[in-house]
Design a protein around this motif. Sequence first.
Motif, PDB file in Angstrom:
ATOM      1  N   GLU A  18      21.817  -5.570  48.330  1.00 60.07           N
ATOM      2  CA  GLU A  18      20.687  -4.745  47.720  1.00 60.07           C
ATOM      3  C   GLU A  18      19.459  -5.891  47.738  1.00 60.07           C
ATOM      4  OE1 GLU A  18      20.756  -3.451  43.499  1.00 60.07           O
ATOM      5  OE2 GLU A  18      20.166  -1.411  44.280  1.00 60.07           O
ATOM      6  N   GLU A  64      16.342   7.104  54.305  1.00 59.17           N
ATOM      7  CA  GLU A  64      16.889   7.726  53.201  1.00 59.17           C
ATOM      8  C   GLU A  64      17.268   9.301  53.500  1.00 59.17           C
ATOM      9  OE1 GLU A  64      14.341   8.011  49.595  1.00 59.17           O
ATOM     10  OE2 GLU A  64      15.992   7.621  48.392  1.00 59.17           O
ATOM     11  N   ASN A  80      20.005   3.967  50.286  1.00 62.14           N
ATOM     12  CA  ASN A  80      19.630   4.466  48.885  1.00 62.14           C
ATOM     13  C   ASN A  80      18.627   3.668  48.388  1.00 62.14           C
ATOM     14  OD1 ASN A  80      21.615   6.408  48.269  1.00 62.14           O
ATOM     15  ND2 ASN A  80      23.217   4.939  48.023  1.00 62.14           N
ATOM     16  N   ARG A  81      17.714   4.158  47.476  1.00 64.50           N
ATOM     17  CA  ARG A  81      16.653   3.373  46.606  1.00 64.50           C
ATOM     18  C   ARG A  81      16.680   4.018  45.264  1.00 64.50           C
ATOM     19  NH1 ARG A  81      11.874   6.059  49.529  1.00 64.50           N
ATOM     20  NH2 ARG A  81      10.627   4.418  49.256  1.00 64.50           N
ATOM     21  N   ARG A  82      16.465   2.633  44.575  1.00 68.31           N
ATOM     22  CA  ARG A  82      16.344   3.050  42.992  1.00 68.31           C
ATOM     23  C   ARG A  82      15.360   2.188  42.497  1.00 68.31           C
ATOM     24  NH1 ARG A  82      19.960  -0.397  39.566  1.00 68.31           N
ATOM     25  NH2 ARG A  82      20.601  -2.174  40.690  1.00 68.31           N
ATOM     26  N   ASN A  83      15.042   2.601  41.451  1.00 66.45           N
ATOM     27  CA  ASN A  83      14.084   1.424  40.831  1.00 66.45           C
ATOM     28  C   ASN A  83      14.791   0.379  40.206  1.00 66.45           C
ATOM     29  OD1 ASN A  83      11.933   3.301  41.479  1.00 66.45           O
ATOM     30  ND2 ASN A  83      10.958   3.593  39.191  1.00 66.45           N
ATOM     31  N   THR A 129      11.224  -1.143  43.837  1.00 66.53           N
ATOM     32  CA  THR A 129      12.227  -0.346  44.454  1.00 66.53           C
ATOM     33  C   THR A 129      13.351  -1.086  45.240  1.00 66.53           C
ATOM     34  OG1 THR A 129      11.742   0.744  46.453  1.00 66.53           O
ATOM     35  CG2 THR A 129      10.394   1.407  44.702  1.00 66.53           C
TER      36      THR A 129
END
Lengths: 142, 142
Positions: free
Chosen positions: A48, A73, A79-82, A90
């Motif tokens: 990550e 994506e 995958n992306r997340r904050n 991100t």
Amino acid sequence: MTGHQPDEERIFELLQALNKGISPKFERCAGISPTRLRLLHELFQVEEISQIALQKEIDIDAAAITRHLKGLEESGMVNRRNNPVDNRVTLVSLTQQGRDKVHSYKEEKKRFISSLLTGFDEQDRKSLVDKLARLQHNINLL
Amino acid sequence: MTGHQPDEERIFELLQALNKGISPKFERCAGISPTRLRLLHELFQVEEISQIALQKEIDIDAAAITRHLKGLEESGMVNRRNNPVDNRVTLVSLTQQGRDKVHSYKEEKKRFISSLLTGFDEQDRKSLVDKLARLQHNINLL
DNA sequence: AACAAATGGTTGACGGGTCAATTAAATTGG
DNA sequence: CCAATTTAATTGACCCGTCAACCATTTGTT
């Protein structure tokens, strides 16, 4: 004491032509663009990573990163997340599907590079690496 | 009998990075993109030429040629007219202004290439030309 | 606490390349 | 001679990169 200009011009032309040749052929062979594969490869290694770190690693514009990752994506590779501890960043990671595909991409890449370098022995490769690195160095001074 | 893979990868990466470095720097130094200068250079040598011949000489897409020449015409560097004996082809030539500017562009290009190749002696250049040409050859087989 | 500056990301516009579809003109062949 | 094919150029849609403007969030200063 001249006659060296032709060689210099030739080198410049060859570099240009080479560029134009390599990327499309690579993409046709490997099924992915060189840049995207570099993104995936980096993600493959680190599990990550923030977009900004990825951008610096790949050395590409922030806008380009955004768009590539959006695309990846959508196609389910990423995958992306904050980042909960800093909502500006991100964090990006490979999906399992992405992780799987990277393997075959890397195989294709290896094959591609090998055929690109058919006829090059150890010494040729060393010599070429050396000269390309020197060119790179010279460019950075401009 | 391995350990050669790292060099191969390195060469691939260096070629990519080199590409990304050269074009923008060149444009910044010379005030014109490499491709456009190649167009002008060709026109400089031949006085008048059909778009299709120019395209084959430069080895670029027809659409790109059309747009470049449109741009160059607007900026007063180039003239275009229909070939009276075959109305499909358009003949392209440098304007006087274009002809004048090419001189300074070519000077800039020479300077640029020289600094790109600082530290390269005759033998280095020959060796590099040889290897790049072999790469080019290999690519064309893919 | 509050305001200023820095940081990460997104978006729009642009240049440069590709391919695919279209148009106009010329060439070929029955 | 006319229909079919080929050829040169153009246009539109797309990919990939840049830069510049912008927004949201965080950090730093007073």
